[in-house]
Motif scaffolding. Structure first.
Motif, PDB file in Angstrom:
ATOM      1  N   GLY A 116       0.802  -1.214   0.000  1.00  0.00           N
ATOM      2  CA  GLY A 116       0.000   0.000   0.000  1.00  0.00           C
ATOM      3  C   GLY A 116       0.836   1.265   0.000  1.00  0.00           C
ATOM      4  O   GLY A 116       0.546   2.218  -0.730  1.00  0.00           O
ATOM      5  N   TYR A 119       2.310   1.778  -3.459  1.00  0.00           N
ATOM      6  CA  TYR A 119       1.293   2.166  -4.437  1.00  0.00           C
ATOM      7  C   TYR A 119       0.823   3.604  -4.203  1.00  0.00           C
ATOM      8  O   TYR A 119       0.753   4.411  -5.139  1.00  0.00           O
ATOM      9  CB  TYR A 119       0.109   1.207  -4.351  1.00  0.00           C
ATOM     10  CG  TYR A 119      -1.028   1.561  -5.275  1.00  0.00           C
ATOM     11  CD1 TYR A 119      -0.969   1.254  -6.633  1.00  0.00           C
ATOM     12  CD2 TYR A 119      -2.164   2.214  -4.789  1.00  0.00           C
ATOM     13  CE1 TYR A 119      -2.014   1.584  -7.491  1.00  0.00           C
ATOM     14  CE2 TYR A 119      -3.212   2.559  -5.637  1.00  0.00           C
ATOM     15  CZ  TYR A 119      -3.139   2.236  -6.983  1.00  0.00           C
ATOM     16  OH  TYR A 119      -4.169   2.581  -7.826  1.00  0.00           O
ATOM     17  N   ILE A 120       0.500   3.931  -2.956  1.00  0.00           N
ATOM     18  CA  ILE A 120       0.017   5.287  -2.633  1.00  0.00           C
ATOM     19  C   ILE A 120       1.076   6.325  -2.969  1.00  0.00           C
ATOM     20  O   ILE A 120       0.782   7.375  -3.553  1.00  0.00           O
ATOM     21  CB  ILE A 120      -0.377   5.370  -1.138  1.00  0.00           C
ATOM     22  CG1 ILE A 120      -1.615   4.504  -0.872  1.00  0.00           C
ATOM     23  CG2 ILE A 120      -0.648   6.819  -0.722  1.00  0.00           C
ATOM     24  CD1 ILE A 120      -1.903   4.280   0.611  1.00  0.00           C
ATOM     25  N   LYS A 123       1.237   6.956  -6.707  1.00  0.00           N
ATOM     26  CA  LYS A 123       0.095   7.749  -7.166  1.00  0.00           C
ATOM     27  C   LYS A 123       0.219   9.218  -6.772  1.00  0.00           C
ATOM     28  O   LYS A 123      -0.263  10.115  -7.474  1.00  0.00           O
ATOM     29  CB  LYS A 123      -1.206   7.170  -6.586  1.00  0.00           C
ATOM     30  CG  LYS A 123      -1.629   5.849  -7.207  1.00  0.00           C
ATOM     31  CD  LYS A 123      -1.926   6.012  -8.684  1.00  0.00           C
ATOM     32  CE  LYS A 123      -2.348   4.707  -9.330  1.00  0.00           C
ATOM     33  NZ  LYS A 123      -2.590   4.867 -10.785  1.00  0.00           N
ATOM     34  N   TYR A 327       0.215  11.550   2.334  1.00  0.00           N
ATOM     35  CA  TYR A 327       0.872  10.246   2.231  1.00  0.00           C
ATOM     36  C   TYR A 327       0.801   9.522   3.577  1.00  0.00           C
ATOM     37  O   TYR A 327       0.381   8.359   3.666  1.00  0.00           O
ATOM     38  CB  TYR A 327       2.324  10.450   1.795  1.00  0.00           C
ATOM     39  CG  TYR A 327       3.039   9.217   1.278  1.00  0.00           C
ATOM     40  CD1 TYR A 327       2.439   7.963   1.255  1.00  0.00           C
ATOM     41  CD2 TYR A 327       4.348   9.322   0.800  1.00  0.00           C
ATOM     42  CE1 TYR A 327       3.106   6.852   0.770  1.00  0.00           C
ATOM     43  CE2 TYR A 327       5.021   8.209   0.304  1.00  0.00           C
ATOM     44  CZ  TYR A 327       4.399   6.978   0.299  1.00  0.00           C
ATOM     45  OH  TYR A 327       5.053   5.879  -0.180  1.00  0.00           O
ATOM     46  N   PHE A 330      -2.924   8.594   4.406  1.00  0.00           N
ATOM     47  CA  PHE A 330      -3.452   7.463   3.630  1.00  0.00           C
ATOM     48  C   PHE A 330      -2.841   6.137   4.082  1.00  0.00           C
ATOM     49  O   PHE A 330      -3.540   5.134   4.206  1.00  0.00           O
ATOM     50  CB  PHE A 330      -3.197   7.675   2.136  1.00  0.00           C
ATOM     51  CG  PHE A 330      -4.011   8.775   1.519  1.00  0.00           C
ATOM     52  CD1 PHE A 330      -5.230   9.154   2.071  1.00  0.00           C
ATOM     53  CD2 PHE A 330      -3.570   9.446   0.386  1.00  0.00           C
ATOM     54  CE1 PHE A 330      -5.993  10.182   1.508  1.00  0.00           C
ATOM     55  CE2 PHE A 330      -4.311  10.466  -0.183  1.00  0.00           C
ATOM     56  CZ  PHE A 330      -5.534  10.836   0.378  1.00  0.00           C
TER      57      PHE A 330
END
Length: 347
Positions: A116, A119-120, A123, A327, A330
């Motif tokens: 995660g 990936y975050i 993005k 960041y 999330f």
């Protein structure tokens, strides 16, 4: 020549003690004051009082540079000693309380956090090195994991500094949130609450602090969950080194050699914890000595928690940029949500 070296070493030791003493003294005094105040406000407990009192004094009165090395010593070293002493109060049968499902929970939770965070971060437009540092810090053990990962992936000091800050900020918020959340979700049932705290929070100190806000058994079991994560540090660091340099076989071979030589090490207090645990399990450490170890461990812990509070710089928390803050938000949210799902399935 030997005489000169001895004098030089003595001077260095004296200088280091002199640097540590002011911050250590403040941490000890706050810790002692918290123990006294906990008798007046027993519902809060010494651990919670120690953190908040430390935060107040550190940000309003005693945040100067002269105290910082002592605060850091109190937080890291005293907490390490506390964990080693904690081992002398727990038997192997207690460690086995985690069971297969408990260990599987930790491994899956770490895997989700790593995937995660990578990936975050992608993005949100962050570079690969920074994403690796964020993933390691959140999945394993905060600043220590970041410090261990940075040289393996050749991360810049700036990325390392920002990652350490935002991971600690995320952990501080979760440290206070999780005791409230676990009360609502699990009514502070020991295993589920400990899994949430020990399997989610970023640093060992935050785990101890958050667990102590709930109860003594939860604090101890949360620490065990956390230690399982810390043990996996070597595997995580090697993974990121491999991902960073998967096309460069020479560098990979060098990383493997470094691991063999012990340059990427499991923290000493984890080994110490298992040694004292083994000694207690085999009755080499008597119940009377175990009680003394527990009392001393608790005192070290409260002083360390005071230092954690003293080192929280509220201005730094406010200054973090929007993207970096998002960041951390999330990733922290992902950790909590995944922990809730995994606890419901496995525990």
């Amino acid at each position: 020549m030997d005489g000169i070296n001895k004098i030089t070493n003595s001077n260095n030791i004296f200088y280091k003690i002199k640097e540590i003493l002011p911050g250590l003294a403040v941490s000890v005094l706050i810790g002692l004051a918290s123990m006294v105040l906990s008798h007046v406000v027993p519902k809060l407990g010494a651990a919670t009082i120690s953190i908040f009192l430390g935060m107040f004094i550190g940000n309003v009165f005693l945040g100067q540079e002269v105290f910082q090395k002592g605060y850091k010593f109190s937080e890291t070293d005293l907490l390490s000693y506390s964990i080693v002493l904690l081992g002398a109060t727990l038997s192997v049968s207690t460690l086995m309380e985690l069971g297969f499902n408990g260990i599987l929970f930790v491994v899956l939770q770490m895997s989700v956090t790593i995937a995660g965070a990578l990936y975050i971060g992608k993005k949100l437009g962050f570079g690969q090195d920074f994403r690796f540092l964020m993933a390691a810090g959140n999945a394993v053990c905060g600043s220590s994991a970041i410090a261990a990962t940075a040289p393996v992936i050749n991360a810049k000091d700036k990325d390392k500094g920002i990652a350490i800050t935002i991971v600690n900020v995320t952990g501080i918020f979760l440290m206070f949130l999780l005791p409230v959340l676990t009360q609502k979700l699990y009514s502070h049932e020991a295993v589920q609450t400990s899994a949430m705290i020990g399997g989610t929070l970023q640093s060992v100190g935050q785990v101890v602090a958050s667990g102590a806000m709930v109860s003594e058994p939860v604090k101890d079991l949360s620490t065990i969950f956390k230690i399982v994560r810390v043990i996996l540090l070597v595997a995580v660091v090697f993974l990121f080194g491999h991902l960073k340099n998967k096309t460069n076989h020479d560098i990979i071979e060098e990383e493997i050699e470094d691991t063999k030589k012990g340059k990427i090490k499991v923290p000493w207090y984890v080994l110490g914890f298992f040694i004292t645990c083994a000694l207690f399990s085999t009755n080499i450490i008597s119940p009377e000595v175990s009680e003394m170890c527990k009392a001393l461990s608790n005192k070290f812990e409260i002083i360390a928690l005071a230092a954690i509070g003293l080192r929280v710089n509220i201005k730094d928390l406010i200054k973090q940029g929007k993207a970096v803050s998002l960041y951390g938000l999330f990733v922290g949210t992902l950790q909590v949500v995944s922990a809730v799902i995994l606890i419901n399935i496995l525990l």
